[in-house]
Scaffold this motif. Structure first.
Motif, PDB file in Angstrom:
ATOM      1  N   VAL A  93      -3.933 -11.743 -20.895  1.00  0.00           N
ATOM      2  CA  VAL A  93      -3.178 -12.035 -19.681  1.00  0.00           C
ATOM      3  C   VAL A  93      -1.804 -11.386 -19.756  1.00  0.00           C
ATOM      4  N   GLY A  94      -1.176 -11.486 -20.945  1.00  0.00           N
ATOM      5  CA  GLY A  94       0.135 -10.856 -21.106  1.00  0.00           C
ATOM      6  C   GLY A  94       0.061  -9.375 -20.815  1.00  0.00           C
ATOM      7  N   ILE A  95      -0.948  -8.733 -21.405  1.00  0.00           N
ATOM      8  CA  ILE A  95      -1.073  -7.296 -21.241  1.00  0.00           C
ATOM      9  C   ILE A  95      -1.416  -6.938 -19.795  1.00  0.00           C
ATOM     10  N   ALA A  96      -2.138  -7.850 -19.100  1.00  0.00           N
ATOM     11  CA  ALA A  96      -2.416  -7.588 -17.685  1.00  0.00           C
ATOM     12  C   ALA A  96      -1.112  -7.557 -16.900  1.00  0.00           C
ATOM     13  N   PHE A  97      -0.173  -8.439 -17.262  1.00  0.00           N
ATOM     14  CA  PHE A  97       1.135  -8.402 -16.612  1.00  0.00           C
ATOM     15  C   PHE A  97       1.822  -7.078 -16.876  1.00  0.00           C
ATOM     16  N   ALA A  98       1.700  -6.613 -18.120  1.00  0.00           N
ATOM     17  CA  ALA A  98       2.309  -5.328 -18.445  1.00  0.00           C
ATOM     18  C   ALA A  98       1.694  -4.229 -17.588  1.00  0.00           C
ATOM     19  N   LEU A  99       0.379  -4.309 -17.359  1.00  0.00           N
ATOM     20  CA  LEU A  99      -0.280  -3.306 -16.513  1.00  0.00           C
ATOM     21  C   LEU A  99       0.298  -3.347 -15.103  1.00  0.00           C
ATOM     22  N   PHE A 100       0.515  -4.560 -14.616  1.00  0.00           N
ATOM     23  CA  PHE A 100       1.110  -4.687 -13.285  1.00  0.00           C
ATOM     24  C   PHE A 100       2.497  -4.041 -13.276  1.00  0.00           C
ATOM     25  N   GLY A 101       3.242  -4.259 -14.358  1.00  0.00           N
ATOM     26  CA  GLY A 101       4.550  -3.628 -14.470  1.00  0.00           C
ATOM     27  C   GLY A 101       4.439  -2.114 -14.439  1.00  0.00           C
ATOM     28  N   ILE A 102       3.424  -1.584 -15.134  1.00  0.00           N
ATOM     29  CA  ILE A 102       3.248  -0.128 -15.164  1.00  0.00           C
ATOM     30  C   ILE A 102       2.894   0.397 -13.773  1.00  0.00           C
ATOM     31  N   VAL A 103       2.022  -0.382 -13.052  1.00  0.00           N
ATOM     32  CA  VAL A 103       1.671   0.022 -11.682  1.00  0.00           C
ATOM     33  C   VAL A 103       2.935   0.079 -10.831  1.00  0.00           C
ATOM     34  N   ILE A 104       3.801  -0.929 -10.978  1.00  0.00           N
ATOM     35  CA  ILE A 104       5.033  -0.939 -10.174  1.00  0.00           C
ATOM     36  C   ILE A 104       5.937   0.230 -10.549  1.00  0.00           C
ATOM     37  N   LEU A 105       5.979   0.530 -11.856  1.00  0.00           N
ATOM     38  CA  LEU A 105       6.821   1.657 -12.280  1.00  0.00           C
ATOM     39  C   LEU A 105       6.300   2.973 -11.690  1.00  0.00           C
ATOM     40  N   PHE A 106       4.985   3.122 -11.702  1.00  0.00           N
ATOM     41  CA  PHE A 106       4.340   4.288 -11.099  1.00  0.00           C
ATOM     42  C   PHE A 106       4.715   4.360  -9.615  1.00  0.00           C
ATOM     43  N   PHE A 107       4.635   3.201  -8.949  1.00  0.00           N
ATOM     44  CA  PHE A 107       4.944   3.089  -7.540  1.00  0.00           C
ATOM     45  C   PHE A 107       6.396   3.474  -7.269  1.00  0.00           C
ATOM     46  N   SER A 108       7.279   3.143  -8.249  1.00  0.00           N
ATOM     47  CA  SER A 108       8.696   3.400  -8.009  1.00  0.00           C
ATOM     48  C   SER A 108       9.041   4.879  -8.102  1.00  0.00           C
ATOM     49  N   VAL A 109       8.255   5.665  -8.827  1.00  0.00           N
ATOM     50  CA  VAL A 109       8.571   7.097  -8.918  1.00  0.00           C
ATOM     51  C   VAL A 109       7.619   7.963  -8.099  1.00  0.00           C
ATOM     52  N   ALA A 110       6.422   7.434  -7.753  1.00  0.00           N
ATOM     53  CA  ALA A 110       5.401   8.259  -7.109  1.00  0.00           C
ATOM     54  C   ALA A 110       5.871   8.910  -5.801  1.00  0.00           C
ATOM     55  N   PRO A 111       6.631   8.208  -4.926  1.00  0.00           N
ATOM     56  CA  PRO A 111       7.049   8.871  -3.686  1.00  0.00           C
ATOM     57  C   PRO A 111       7.861  10.133  -3.936  1.00  0.00           C
ATOM     58  N   TYR A 112       8.548  10.209  -5.069  1.00  0.00           N
ATOM     59  CA  TYR A 112       9.373  11.384  -5.350  1.00  0.00           C
ATOM     60  C   TYR A 112       8.594  12.458  -6.105  1.00  0.00           C
ATOM     61  N   ILE A 167      13.989   7.643  -8.356  1.00  0.00           N
ATOM     62  CA  ILE A 167      13.268   6.428  -8.691  1.00  0.00           C
ATOM     63  C   ILE A 167      13.804   5.323  -7.800  1.00  0.00           C
ATOM     64  N   ASN A 168      12.907   4.406  -7.393  1.00  0.00           N
ATOM     65  CA  ASN A 168      13.346   3.240  -6.633  1.00  0.00           C
ATOM     66  C   ASN A 168      13.820   2.185  -7.628  1.00  0.00           C
ATOM     67  N   ILE A 169      15.136   1.964  -7.681  1.00  0.00           N
ATOM     68  CA  ILE A 169      15.696   1.165  -8.773  1.00  0.00           C
ATOM     69  C   ILE A 169      15.237  -0.288  -8.729  1.00  0.00           C
ATOM     70  N   ASN A 170      15.126  -0.844  -7.508  1.00  0.00           N
ATOM     71  CA  ASN A 170      14.682  -2.247  -7.439  1.00  0.00           C
ATOM     72  C   ASN A 170      13.299  -2.431  -8.012  1.00  0.00           C
ATOM     73  N   LEU A 171      12.403  -1.493  -7.660  1.00  0.00           N
ATOM     74  CA  LEU A 171      11.045  -1.580  -8.196  1.00  0.00           C
ATOM     75  C   LEU A 171      11.056  -1.376  -9.702  1.00  0.00           C
ATOM     76  N   ALA A 172      11.916  -0.477 -10.199  1.00  0.00           N
ATOM     77  CA  ALA A 172      11.959  -0.229 -11.641  1.00  0.00           C
ATOM     78  C   ALA A 172      12.411  -1.483 -12.380  1.00  0.00           C
ATOM     79  N   LYS A 173      13.355  -2.218 -11.761  1.00  0.00           N
ATOM     80  CA  LYS A 173      13.801  -3.470 -12.385  1.00  0.00           C
ATOM     81  C   LYS A 173      12.649  -4.452 -12.491  1.00  0.00           C
ATOM     82  N   LEU A 174      11.889  -4.566 -11.379  1.00  0.00           N
ATOM     83  CA  LEU A 174      10.739  -5.477 -11.360  1.00  0.00           C
ATOM     84  C   LEU A 174       9.731  -5.056 -12.431  1.00  0.00           C
TER      85      LEU A 174
END
Lengths: 215, 481
Positions: free
Chosen positions: B157-176, B198-205
């Motif tokens: 479960v912990g690692i699944a959260f990390a995956l979600f974090g990675i998805v968000i990080l991807f999301f924060s840079v993908a538009p650029y 990079i979208n800083i708010n998303l990177a923080k999340l």
């Protein structure tokens, strides 16, 4: 039109995650999970054809094979083989759980509005729906006591993350996606073996009985 | 090329685990891997970063530090496992399983150490959970099954959260940067972050999710609950690897993601979160450690304490990074020494309870000597290596004016010292509770003795390549944390 249909399938996935919460028999929960994966696979296929992204077709196919067929069959097999009592035992009554799930969905919309996480691919609805599936998955893990239902909760959570992926970034890169599917499949197999061994050792798979490490 | 060979050898080891002389095959292969690790270290020190497999694998000084810890400890664990498994009367089939899984474990850790891509890193970390779940429940008794189940579920479960974090990080840079796979490469993420693409708010999340997710794997409080169970139930060589290496791999992942966020100019949030969770872990570990009844479990809590120190020190930034990395290295060797000496006690006396063991100096003199010195080392007594790194950590805390954090951590360290000192002294001295000479065989004592020498030398003398590596991590790799 196709976008609307894709959103409909995503909404259906949320519905099936709530049916997992509402089911009082293990088989029903596993079937709901299979249907949930099926609807996500359908949504993924639609998005892939709208946006014309070839690697999403691969993800959809994997979703169909691994999560809608192999994993449910494995879980069916374990449940049958154990001959355990197939009633799902809960810490929170099913009625309360369903109400709670509705609140979770509302809460996810609130969260997304607050963080401004809108999806670039699909309409506004997909990200909040996927977050609600993630939280519902966690809710299942916390409130259901049988080891198999905890696996179901984890899988629901994982499906929620997959939904977030396809909605926000057209899915992860294809080899990462392959790795994730492989990890989930191996994880379920290992968890299945654990459930089997625990039922042999403890004569039950009620996780409330695992108490030798209380601090 | 070296990187591919480095990863290929444990895979070969997985196959070799089906051969009759699997112990020796493992020893030879991990020895070769150690050689390759040293070669990679030399190359990185000379030429800077090296890449392989169209930039998806790479080695910088942080990966080299991890590679060195992994390969050295897996080689030593290989030596230790031979007498340990035969003393425990493990049958051939179980031995084959043991070596298969331990090779898979080493492979997945090396993969996380050398992956340039966040996605591959995630796959590797999840694979470490899967490959060690059965190692934790290796003895198949009820407590070990419970520990294994808890480990599998909590970490997944912990690692699944990390995956979600990675998805968000991807999301924060993908538009650029677009949706290609190599956007998730560290090198690209870093350049995106420094050029503000990079979208800083998303990177923080994303960092928050990654901290929770990988923090579970690292054993930061309050996500640590799996750690004491898994570390105490696993066979001792596996405990040594789990504690000495796996936690560091998770820590390095958090720091790398923190570095991406730090590069956008949001240093403050990274360092505050790291200091908060780090200090909390040190303090809680101290509290829990005082009342332990099982000595392996007690050492597991000490691992949690040291991970807290590493997180806290990384949060201080600058010299704190140097101190944290040095501490990572020192803790890996010292904790392996402790788990292996504790393994000798368990192997010979078959009890985990502190209350039942008295007068080890009379029944197992050499093991008692190792255990005693190891305990002194882990609690930060001079002249051992942990003393120098803990001293650096505290100093960097004072220099950066984090007085509260340092104060709470020092309170935690005092409790750890009191707890470990109290329990281990009881085990070492007094009237022996077991009769006769129970000392284990020479070869089972060899590995802890080697580790003790490393720990002692590391406290007095810092060799130059290590210093260069640590300086490079501080000034280049993790410059933004």
């Amino acid at each position: 039109m196709e976008v609307k249909l894709a959103e409909f399938f995503i909404a259906l996935a949320v519905f099936f995650s709530i049916t997992i919460v509402a089911s009082n028999r293990l088989f029903l929960g596993i079937k709901s999970y299979a249907l949930q994966s099926l609807s996500i696979a359908a949504a993924t296929t639609l998005i892939a054809s709208i946006e014309n992204i070839s690697h999403l077709f691969v993800s959809a196919l994997l979703m169909l094979i691994v999560k809608a067929c192999i994993i449910p069959l494995l879980l069916f097999y374990v449940t049958k083989k154990l001959n355990i009592q197939r009633k799902i035992e809960t810490n929170v009554t099913i009625f309360d759980s369903v109400i709670f799930c509705a609140l979770i969905v509302v809460f996810s919309y609130f969260l997304v509005a607050k963080f401004n996480l809108s999806s670039r691919v699909l309409g506004f609805n997909v990200i909040p729906l996927s977050i609600s599936v993630i939280i519902i998955g966690l809710f299942i893990m916390v409130t259901r006591r049988k080891a198999i239902t905890q696996i179901l909760g984890f899988l629901t959570l994982e499906n929620g993350i997959f939904m977030a992926e396809i909605a926000s970034t057209h899915g992860m890169p294809v080899f990462v996606e392959l790795g994730i599917f492989m990890d989930v499949l191996i994880g379920v197999i290992i968890a299945g073996i654990f459930v089997y061994r625990m039922s042999e050792t403890f004569n039950d798979i009620d996780t409330e009985k695992l108490t030798s490490f209380k601090e | 090329m070296e990187l591919i060979v480095l990863l290929f050898i444990p895979l070969l080891g997985m196959v070799a685990s089906f051969l009759p002389k699997r112990e020796y095959a493992f020893l030879v292969l991990s020895g070769i891997d150690l050689g390759i690790g040293v070669e990679i270290c030399r190359k990185v020190l000379e030429e800077g970063r090296i890449f392989a497999l169209s930039n998806y694998l790479f080695a910088d000084s942080l990966s080299v530090l991890l590679i060195l810890i992994i390969t050295v400890l897996s080689f030593l664990a290989g030596i230790y496992s031979i007498p340990y498994l035969s003393a425990e009367n493990v049958n051939e089939k179980a031995k084959s399983k043991f070596y298969f899984l331990i090779n898979a474990f080493i492979f997945s850790m090396l993969l996380t150490a050398v992956s340039n891509n966040l996605g591959i890193l995630w796959v590797g970390i999840e694979a470490t959970t899967l490959s060690t779940a059965f190692l934790v429940s290796f003895y198949k008794n009820p407590p070990s099954l419970e520990a294994g189940w808890k480990y599998l579920i909590i970490c997944s479960v912990g690692i699944a959260f990390a995956l979600f974090g990675i998805v968000i990080l991807f999301f924060s840079v993908a538009p650029y940067l677009g949706y290609e796979a190599d956007v998730l490469n560290w090198t690209n993420l870093m350049s995106a972050a420094t050029s503000n693409k990079i979208n800083i708010n998303l990177a923080k999340l994303a960092f928050a999710f990654a901290l929770i997710g990988f923090g579970t794997k690292m054993g930061l409080a309050p996500m640590h609950t799996w750690l004491p169970d898994a570390h105490s139930q696993a066979p001792s060589p596996v405990s040594a690897l789990l504690s000495g290496v796996l936690l560091n791999c998770a820590a390095a992942s958090i720091l790398r993601i923190g570095n991406v966020l730090g590069a956008t100019g949001e240093k403050e949030i990274v360092s505050n979160l790291l200091i908060f969770f780090g200090t909390l872990s040190v303090f809680l570990a101290g509290l829990f450690l005082l009342k332990q009844k099982d000595y392996k479990r007690m050492f597991a809590f000490s691992s949690m304490e040291h991970m807290g120190l590493i997180a806290m020190s990384s949060g201080f930034g600058g010299m704190g990074i140097f101190a944290a990395m040095f501490h990572m290295l020192n803790h890996a060797f010292t904790k392996s020494l402790l788990f292996m000496s504790a393994g000798n006690v368990l192997c010979s006396l078959h009890t985990r309870e502190i209350e039942k063991i008295r007068g080890l100096f009379k029944t197992m003199p050499i093991t008692a000597f190792l255990l005693g010195l190891g305990t002194l080392a882990i609690t930060g007594t001079p002249p051992f290596n942990i003393f120098s790194s803990e001293f650096l950590i505290i100093t960097s805390g004072f220099v950066t004016h984090h007085l509260w954090a340092v104060g709470i951590a020092l309170a935690g360290l005092t409790m750890v010292f009191a707890g470990l000192g109290f329990h281990v002294t009881k085990m070492l001295f007094g009237e022996p509770s077991f009769e006769g000479n129970r000392e284990v065989s020479f070869i089972q004592l060899l590995t802890p003795v080697i580790l003790l020498i490393i720990v002692l030398v590391g406290g007095i003398y810092m060799c130059q390549p290590v210093e260069e590596l640590l300086n490079d991590i501080q000034n280049n790799v993790l410059r933004f944390v």
